[in-house]
Design a protein around this motif. Structure first.
Motif, short mmCIF file in Angstrom:
data_model
loop_
_atom_site.label_atom_id
_atom_site.label_comp_id
_atom_site.label_asym_id
_atom_site.label_seq_id
_atom_site.Cartn_x
_atom_site.Cartn_y
_atom_site.Cartn_z
N SER A 94 3.17 7.76 -7.13
CA SER A 94 2.66 8.98 -7.78
C SER A 94 1.37 8.74 -8.55
O SER A 94 1.00 9.55 -9.38
CB SER A 94 3.71 9.58 -8.72
N VAL B 150 0.84 -1.20 0.00
CA VAL B 150 0.00 0.00 0.00
C VAL B 150 0.87 1.25 0.00
O VAL B 150 0.65 2.18 -0.78
CB VAL B 150 -0.95 0.00 1.22
N ALA B 151 1.88 1.27 0.86
CA ALA B 151 2.75 2.45 0.93
C ALA B 151 3.52 2.62 -0.37
O ALA B 151 3.69 3.75 -0.86
CB ALA B 151 3.72 2.31 2.10
N ARG C 158 1.14 4.04 -2.95
CA ARG C 158 0.89 5.47 -2.72
C ARG C 158 2.09 6.31 -3.14
O ARG C 158 1.93 7.41 -3.62
CB ARG C 158 0.58 5.72 -1.24
N ASP C 159 3.29 5.79 -2.93
CA ASP C 159 4.50 6.51 -3.32
C ASP C 159 4.73 6.49 -4.82
O ASP C 159 5.61 7.17 -5.31
CB ASP C 159 5.73 5.91 -2.63
N GLU D 49 -3.01 2.38 -5.98
CA GLU D 49 -3.22 1.54 -4.79
C GLU D 49 -4.37 0.56 -5.04
O GLU D 49 -4.25 -0.63 -4.77
CB GLU D 49 -3.54 2.44 -3.60
N GLY E 99 -1.45 7.89 -6.86
CA GLY E 99 -2.54 8.12 -5.94
C GLY E 99 -3.32 6.86 -5.62
O GLY E 99 -2.80 5.74 -5.69
N HIS E 100 -4.58 7.08 -5.33
CA HIS E 100 -5.43 5.96 -4.92
C HIS E 100 -5.72 4.98 -6.05
O HIS E 100 -6.00 3.82 -5.79
CB HIS E 100 -6.73 6.49 -4.32
N SER F 168 7.86 3.65 -11.42
CA SER F 168 6.50 3.88 -10.95
C SER F 168 5.64 4.22 -12.14
O SER F 168 6.12 4.81 -13.10
CB SER F 168 6.48 5.04 -9.97
#
Length: 174
Positions: free
Chosen positions: A21, A14-15, A18-19, A27, A23-24, A77
């Motif tokens: 870039s 999850v972290a 979120r990292d 996730e 967003g939700h 990412s």
């Protein structure tokens, strides 16, 4: 070892998402991919059992999960958490299910005791893993090192199973 190795990704996915870039949405997609691949994993891995044996597939699953962890910190990412979720889901359920089957078969005189021992060892790994990973992440400011530590632990576990594969298969055949 498996409890330690897998839980680091499961805990920090999850972290990491979120990292990423994204967003939700990243996730959400990471967990969706994890869930779908987990739902299919035990069914799909069963096709490899006739060729590699139960313990062989178990070892392969550990190594595949370790590779997934390396990809999680190697890919850019937002792909890293998505691939991490895929590899976690594709292996976690199978490794857990097949590991318990192997444990039960290796201890036919006391399968409950073997499963209790395995559950306790897994639980200890699930407690120690996030503690070590959290400490490493705090010290380095990144999830890369804890994720790579988890990958190494899973690789060691898979290599140990592969090294003992012949003995395990002989015991399972009895």
């Amino acid at each position: 070892f498996f409890g330690f190795g897998y839980v680091i990704t499961a805990t920090f996915l999850v972290a990491m998402a979120r990292d990423a870039s994204g967003g939700h949405s990243v996730e959400f997609l990471a967990w969706l991919i994890t869930g779908v691949s987990a739902a299919l994993s035990v069914y799909l891995w069963r096709f490899a059992v006739p060729r590699f044996g139960l313990a062989g597939v178990y070892a392969i699953g550990l190594l595949v999960e370790a590779v997934g962890l390396v990809l999680t910190v190697s890919l850019p990412s937002p792909y890293a958490p998505l691939v991490g979720g895929l590899m976690l889901g594709a292996t976690f359920m199978m490794v857990t299910a097949y590991g318990l089957q192997i444990g039960r078969q290796l201890a036919p005189e006391s399968p409950r005791r073997a499963l209790a021992f395995m559950t306790a060892a897994f639980g200890i790994g699930q407690i120690v893993g996030p503690l070590v990973a959290g400490w490493l992440a705090e010290r380095t400011g990144s999830y890369a090192l804890p994720t790579l530590v988890a990958a190494v632990v899973l690789m060691i576990c898979g290599i140990v199973v592969l090294a003992e594969l012949r003995r395990i298969n002989e015991a399972l055949a009895r």
